[in-house]
Every structure is written in C-alpha cells, then in structure tokens.
Design a protein around this motif. Structure first.
Motif, PDB file in Angstrom:
ATOM      1  N   ASP A 295      42.402  26.960  36.592  1.00 42.27           N
ATOM      2  CA  ASP A 295      43.572  26.301  36.004  1.00 42.27           C
ATOM      3  C   ASP A 295      44.648  26.045  37.054  1.00 42.27           C
ATOM      4  OD1 ASP A 295      44.327  28.918  36.370  1.00 42.27           O
ATOM      5  OD2 ASP A 295      45.270  29.144  34.420  1.00 42.27           O
ATOM      6  N   GLY A 296      44.347  26.364  38.327  1.00 37.76           N
ATOM      7  CA  GLY A 296      45.301  26.106  39.391  1.00 37.76           C
ATOM      8  C   GLY A 296      46.104  27.326  39.802  1.00 37.76           C
ATOM      9  N   PHE A 297      45.988  28.407  39.060  1.00 35.63           N
ATOM     10  CA  PHE A 297      46.678  29.648  39.425  1.00 35.63           C
ATOM     11  C   PHE A 297      46.060  30.254  40.674  1.00 35.63           C
ATOM     12  CE2 PHE A 297      49.036  29.909  35.559  1.00 35.63           C
ATOM     13  CZ  PHE A 297      49.950  30.944  35.708  1.00 35.63           C
ATOM     14  N   SER A 298      46.878  30.944  41.449  1.00 35.39           N
ATOM     15  CA  SER A 298      46.329  31.747  42.536  1.00 35.39           C
ATOM     16  C   SER A 298      47.186  32.988  42.701  1.00 35.39           C
ATOM     17  CB  SER A 298      46.304  30.947  43.843  1.00 35.39           C
ATOM     18  OG  SER A 298      47.604  30.574  44.202  1.00 35.39           O
ATOM     19  N   ASP A 299      46.594  34.024  43.244  1.00 33.27           N
ATOM     20  CA  ASP A 299      47.339  35.254  43.489  1.00 33.27           C
ATOM     21  C   ASP A 299      46.556  36.085  44.495  1.00 33.27           C
ATOM     22  OD1 ASP A 299      49.335  37.128  43.331  1.00 33.27           O
ATOM     23  OD2 ASP A 299      49.184  37.430  41.169  1.00 33.27           O
ATOM     24  N   SER A 300      47.178  37.163  44.967  1.00 34.12           N
ATOM     25  CA  SER A 300      46.478  37.999  45.935  1.00 34.12           C
ATOM     26  C   SER A 300      46.786  39.468  45.691  1.00 34.12           C
ATOM     27  CB  SER A 300      46.894  37.621  47.356  1.00 34.12           C
ATOM     28  OG  SER A 300      48.278  37.869  47.565  1.00 34.12           O
ATOM     29  N   ILE A 301      45.896  40.312  46.205  1.00 32.70           N
ATOM     30  CA  ILE A 301      46.123  41.758  46.187  1.00 32.70           C
ATOM     31  C   ILE A 301      45.801  42.292  47.577  1.00 32.70           C
ATOM     32  CG2 ILE A 301      45.702  42.085  43.704  1.00 32.70           C
ATOM     33  CD1 ILE A 301      42.851  42.940  44.318  1.00 32.70           C
ATOM     34  N   ASP A 302      46.325  43.495  47.877  1.00 29.95           N
ATOM     35  CA  ASP A 302      45.987  44.079  49.175  1.00 29.95           C
ATOM     36  C   ASP A 302      44.658  44.840  49.051  1.00 29.95           C
ATOM     37  OD1 ASP A 302      46.576  46.473  47.900  1.00 29.95           O
ATOM     38  OD2 ASP A 302      48.458  46.799  48.973  1.00 29.95           O
ATOM     39  N   LEU A 303      44.161  45.319  50.197  1.00 25.61           N
ATOM     40  CA  LEU A 303      42.844  45.958  50.170  1.00 25.61           C
ATOM     41  C   LEU A 303      42.846  47.267  49.404  1.00 25.61           C
ATOM     42  CD1 LEU A 303      40.981  45.440  53.545  1.00 25.61           C
ATOM     43  CD2 LEU A 303      41.105  44.008  51.502  1.00 25.61           C
ATOM     44  N   TYR A 304      44.009  47.896  49.328  1.00 29.00           N
ATOM     45  CA  TYR A 304      44.137  49.147  48.596  1.00 29.00           C
ATOM     46  C   TYR A 304      43.755  48.919  47.132  1.00 29.00           C
ATOM     47  CZ  TYR A 304      46.311  53.698  47.682  1.00 29.00           C
ATOM     48  OH  TYR A 304      46.561  54.998  47.336  1.00 29.00           O
ATOM     49  N   ASP A 305      44.312  47.861  46.529  1.00 30.24           N
ATOM     50  CA  ASP A 305      43.951  47.524  45.150  1.00 30.24           C
ATOM     51  C   ASP A 305      42.564  46.885  45.075  1.00 30.24           C
ATOM     52  OD1 ASP A 305      46.021  48.547  43.656  1.00 30.24           O
ATOM     53  OD2 ASP A 305      47.271  46.761  43.839  1.00 30.24           O
ATOM     54  N   ALA A 306      42.187  46.135  46.101  1.00 32.31           N
ATOM     55  CA  ALA A 306      40.883  45.450  46.072  1.00 32.31           C
ATOM     56  C   ALA A 306      39.728  46.461  46.039  1.00 32.31           C
ATOM     57  CB  ALA A 306      40.742  44.525  47.270  1.00 32.31           C
ATOM     58  N   PHE A 307      39.905  47.597  46.723  1.00 35.03           N
ATOM     59  CA  PHE A 307      38.839  48.607  46.772  1.00 35.03           C
ATOM     60  C   PHE A 307      39.027  49.696  45.727  1.00 35.03           C
ATOM     61  CE2 PHE A 307      37.698  46.386  50.527  1.00 35.03           C
ATOM     62  CZ  PHE A 307      36.349  46.667  50.734  1.00 35.03           C
ATOM     63  N   HIS A 308      40.029  49.550  44.863  1.00 38.52           N
ATOM     64  CA  HIS A 308      40.225  50.510  43.772  1.00 38.52           C
ATOM     65  C   HIS A 308      38.994  50.445  42.858  1.00 38.52           C
ATOM     66  CE1 HIS A 308      41.787  52.261  40.076  1.00 38.52           C
ATOM     67  NE2 HIS A 308      42.743  52.818  40.805  1.00 38.52           N
ATOM     68  N   PRO A 309      38.471  51.615  42.453  1.00 44.05           N
ATOM     69  CA  PRO A 309      37.217  51.606  41.684  1.00 44.05           C
ATOM     70  C   PRO A 309      37.295  50.832  40.364  1.00 44.05           C
ATOM     71  CG  PRO A 309      38.066  53.866  41.974  1.00 44.05           C
ATOM     72  CD  PRO A 309      38.935  52.967  42.788  1.00 44.05           C
ATOM     73  N   GLN A 310      38.502  50.682  39.797  1.00 45.10           N
ATOM     74  CA  GLN A 310      38.610  49.942  38.526  1.00 45.10           C
ATOM     75  C   GLN A 310      38.937  48.472  38.728  1.00 45.10           C
ATOM     76  OE1 GLN A 310      41.550  52.641  37.002  1.00 45.10           O
ATOM     77  NE2 GLN A 310      40.236  53.258  35.290  1.00 45.10           N
ATOM     78  N   THR A 311      39.043  48.018  39.963  1.00 44.78           N
ATOM     79  CA  THR A 311      39.257  46.586  40.205  1.00 44.78           C
ATOM     80  C   THR A 311      37.899  45.901  40.155  1.00 44.78           C
ATOM     81  OG1 THR A 311      41.229  47.019  41.517  1.00 44.78           O
ATOM     82  CG2 THR A 311      40.147  44.888  41.833  1.00 44.78           C
ATOM     83  N   ILE A 312      37.685  45.148  39.074  1.00 38.08           N
ATOM     84  CA  ILE A 312      36.357  44.564  38.873  1.00 38.08           C
ATOM     85  C   ILE A 312      36.436  43.058  38.626  1.00 38.08           C
ATOM     86  CG2 ILE A 312      35.408  46.737  37.941  1.00 38.08           C
ATOM     87  CD1 ILE A 312      35.539  45.484  35.139  1.00 38.08           C
ATOM     88  N   LEU A 313      35.314  42.390  38.897  1.00 37.44           N
ATOM     89  CA  LEU A 313      35.140  40.995  38.489  1.00 37.44           C
ATOM     90  C   LEU A 313      34.424  41.074  37.152  1.00 37.44           C
ATOM     91  CD1 LEU A 313      33.928  39.561  41.926  1.00 37.44           C
ATOM     92  CD2 LEU A 313      36.247  39.536  40.965  1.00 37.44           C
TER      93      LEU A 313
END
Ligand SMILES: Nc1nc2c(c(=O)[nH]1)N[C@H]1C(S)=C(S)[C@@H](COP(=O)(O)O)O[C@H]1N2
Ligand SMILES: [Mo]
Length: 248
Positions: free
Chosen positions: A174-192
C-alpha cells in the motif's frame, strides 16, 4: 565505533543521557535511536534509551491463551488493491490477490550475501512460530490474536545478513514503509506472519504476509509485505507522522 564529535554534541545537549549511553547491553551498540538529533522525533530518545538499557535483553512480550483471543478490527489500509497510495502497486496487488498470492514473492535484498525472493510456500517450509499476543494501536484500542509465521531472524540468516548490517527496512504493497533495528529484528517474537487465528492471513489484516513486532506499538507491524531491505545506515521512513521507536 561512534565518531567522537558526535559524542561531544550529545554530551553538550543532554548530559544525563550521555553518561547512560556508556551503559550498553551486549549486542546493543546503539543506546540512542537513529532519529536522535531530529527535534520532531525527540520522543524516540527516551523510550529507546530506557528500553535498550533498562530492560533485560530480548525479554518476551506476554503471550496469552487461546481463550483470550478477541475480536480484531482491521485498520489503516484494508485492501491495497483499492486503497493503496501507489497506483502501480495497487494493480499488482490486485492481480496477486486474484490468484491467491501464488505469484507473490517477498524480496530480501540489501546487505545480505544471498539476496532472494521467497514465495509463500518457501516461508511456510521454514521453522514456524505461533504466538498469541496483544496488539496495541496508537489510536487507543488493543486486541489479542494468534499469529503463525517464520521468525524474521531465520529469513535474515538464510539470506546471509552481513556483519555490517544495522537496520531492516520493510516496504508494503500500500506504499507504507518502516524500519526496525537488528535488536528488534532478531527478537524471537518478531515474525513474518502468514497465519492469523489458525487460518491464512486475511486481506484486511495484511495478506499474504505481515510483520509482527511484539515489542513495539501496532503500526510497526507492517501489513502487505513486498520487500525487505537490509541496510548499514538508517533510512528514515519519515512520512508516517509517527515516532520511529515506540516500545511497549
Ligand atoms: N501496510 C500497512 N501496514 C499497517 C497499517 C497500514 O495501514 N498499512 N496500519 C498499521 C496500524 S496503525 C495498525 S493498528 C495495524 C492494524 O492491523 P490490523 O488491520 O490487522 O488490525 O497495522 C499496522 N500496519
Ligand atoms: Mo494503529
């Protein structure tokens, strides 16, 4: 290593914070958010600093029982085919939706050794995680759902994330974008997430795959994923009007 010049500026601005910035968690070399220095984004600094220095590393967000699953309103974009901000993407999403996302591919690119495109079935073949969590929207409501998906860390490692990488950027249909740092990216509950409450993720909730970032406010959980770009430098999505970091 940070540039000494930057530290001097920080000290001059906020002496108290500067002394705390020496207190780093293992694996956390960024006690100030990348938006630091932007006056309009000063709100990020306190939450980021306190979360990254005071909370135990990678603590899990509370997980609930299936009895706690609640009704869950769909908000923001509920179908990029008719409400997306980018006309070309609207059309592409419409076509993907028609064939039940058979042709959908999630591109993983940037600072990775093996950039690639993942089909839904590719993601579903990877180790899965199921979690029942509470979503908190900035508008004031919360809701509980069960999410099924592949940990982002698994996908990043499969793509061969490079040691210099520091941020993961997400781009949606839909055109949205955002980012997270690696700390959140490797958090065990950060899932696709490709599943919601035991069924495939419905279109209003971000089909075929959305991000779930359980450590932050609801708008960080980007729906309708199209592209993931790993970067060394911070790329400010900037146009949402929302704070970049809102830990909960
Ligand atoms: N691509 C995209 N992601 C998005 C949004 C959106 O409009 N577009 N809205 C955000 C907001 S503000 C919230 S509260 C949740 C809503 O998710 P839901 O529609 O499944 O309730 O998605 C977030 N992710
Ligand atoms: Mo929201």
């Amino acid at each position: 290593m940070e540039k000494p010049q930057l530290i001097t500026r920080r000290r001059a601005l906020i002496t108290g914070l500067a002394s705390l910035s020496g207190l780093m968690l293992p694996g956390c070399s960024q006690p100030l958010p990348p938006t630091y220095g932007n006056l309009l984004r000063m709100g990020d600094a306190l939450t980021y600093l306190s979360h990254r220095t005071l909370l135990p590393g990678q603590s899990l967000a509370k997980e609930y029982d299936s009895r706690d699953i609640s009704s869950f309103p769909a908000t923001g974009t509920t179908n990029p085919a008719d409400r997306g901000f980018v006309p070309e993407l609207r059309e592409v999403y419409g076509r993907l939706q028609k064939d039940a996302f058979q042709d959908w591919r999630l591109s993983v690119e940037g600072r990775v050794a093996r950039p690639g495109r993942f089909a839904l079935a590719d993601l579903q073949r990877l180790p899965a995680r199921k979690q029942i969590t509470r979503h908190t929207c900035e508008e004031g409501w919360t809701a509980i759902a069960e999410w099924t998906g592949v940990p982002l860390s698994v996908v990043l490692q499969k793509a061969g994330i490079l040691p210099s990488a520091r941020f993961v950027n997400f781009y949606a249909y839909d055109g949205f974008s955002d980012s997270i740092d690696l700390y959140d990216a490797f958090h065990p509950q950060t899932i696709l997430a490709y599943g919601m409450n035991g069924r495939s993720l419905p279109v209003p909730h971000g089909a075929p795959v959305r991000l779930r970032v359980e450590t932050q406010i609801g708008y960080k959980s980007l729906k309708y994923l199209q592209r993931i770009v790993v970067t060394d430098e911070f790329v400010d999505p900037g146009d949402t009007g929302w704070a970049w970091y809102v830990g909960i």
